[in-house]
Design an enzyme around this catalytic site. Structure first.
Site, mmCIF file in Angstrom:
data_model
loop_
_atom_site.group_PDB
_atom_site.id
_atom_site.type_symbol
_atom_site.label_atom_id
_atom_site.label_comp_id
_atom_site.label_asym_id
_atom_site.label_seq_id
_atom_site.Cartn_x
_atom_site.Cartn_y
_atom_site.Cartn_z
ATOM 1 N N CYS A 100 0.858 -1.189 0.000
ATOM 2 C CA CYS A 100 0.000 0.000 0.000
ATOM 3 C C CYS A 100 0.888 1.229 0.000
ATOM 4 O O CYS A 100 1.872 1.281 0.742
ATOM 5 C CB CYS A 100 -0.905 -0.014 1.229
ATOM 6 S SG CYS A 100 -2.021 1.405 1.310
ATOM 7 N N LEU A 101 0.529 2.207 -0.820
ATOM 8 C CA LEU A 101 1.300 3.442 -0.866
ATOM 9 C C LEU A 101 1.307 4.148 0.482
ATOM 10 O O LEU A 101 2.184 4.956 0.759
ATOM 11 C CB LEU A 101 0.722 4.384 -1.933
ATOM 12 C CG LEU A 101 0.774 3.882 -3.380
ATOM 13 C CD1 LEU A 101 0.051 4.860 -4.299
ATOM 14 C CD2 LEU A 101 2.201 3.670 -3.841
ATOM 15 N N HIS A 146 -10.029 1.410 1.733
ATOM 16 C CA HIS A 146 -9.544 2.742 2.126
ATOM 17 C C HIS A 146 -10.709 3.689 2.406
ATOM 18 O O HIS A 146 -10.618 4.546 3.283
ATOM 19 C CB HIS A 146 -8.672 3.346 1.013
ATOM 20 C CG HIS A 146 -7.245 2.883 1.034
ATOM 21 N ND1 HIS A 146 -6.433 3.035 2.127
ATOM 22 C CD2 HIS A 146 -6.482 2.280 0.089
ATOM 23 C CE1 HIS A 146 -5.219 2.550 1.849
ATOM 24 N NE2 HIS A 146 -5.225 2.074 0.619
HETATM 25 NI NI NI Z 1 -3.568 1.187 -0.319
#
Ligand code: NI
Length: 185
Positions: A100-101, A146
């Site tokens: 995940c960023l 998210h």
């Molecule tokens: Ni993510």
């Protein structure tokens, strides 16, 4: 404009995002928000990004899988903009390796449905529906999480597979036949 990607610990990432109700809700306007999300996703090598990750708590995500080496095993998927998405999960569960960023540098394995039907508004606020299978279906599940204030860590049955990307790239794909991609979303 490329925006800063919030990292785990920022409360926006743990907030349930509200629906987009009008075009001005994103502050700068929806068009700019979408453009910033797309530019940030591409600049960071992600295959998807959700608005809360750039600090905008609204139900919007974008997905795009490009033909790049870092996504070996994942077929390209065209840019898809999803506003107020609703996800219906179908298909059997797969083991998904995800990153995940907003959880920089880590990967972990978790179960995901192999297919998802997603209904949403597109960039013109027209209703659309897509039946996704495989990698794009997993990315859509990750991005929808998210919007609920969740990250992939929350769905790991335990943390025994959590590892740094260096170890993942060096070992995991060859050690595990169930790896079906390596999202960094
Ligand atoms: Ni993510």
């Amino acid at each position: 404009m490329i925006r800063q990607v919030l990292q785990l610990g920022d409360p926006v990432l743990r907030t349930v995002a509200p629906d987009v109700k009008n075009l001005h809700q994103a502050g700068v306007g929806l068009d700019i928000l979408l453009q910033d999300m797309i530019e940030t996703m591409r600049a960071t090598g992600g295959v998807g990004i959700a608005a809360p990750q750039i600090g905008v708590s609204l139900r919007v995500f974008v997905i795009e899988v490009r033909d790049e080496d870092r996504y070996r095993g994942a077929k390209p998927y065209p840019l898809t903009i999803a506003i107020n998405p609703k996800l219906k999960l179908v298909g059997p569960l797969l083991q998904s390796w995800e990153g995940c960023l907003s959880v920089r540098g880590l990967r972990g394995r978790l179960p995901r449905n192999s297919e998802a039907v997603i209904s949403f508004l597109d960039a013109d606020l027209e209703p659309r529906e897509l039946h996704l299978t495989g990698f794009p279906a997993i990315v859509a599940q990750h991005e929808t999480d998210h919007l609920e204030g969740m990250v992939y860590l929350d769905r790991m049955p335990d943390l025994s597979t959590l590892c740094f990307e260096e170890h993942y790239h060096a070992n995991v794909v060859s050690l595990n036949d169930e790896a079906i991609g390596e999202p960094s979303v």
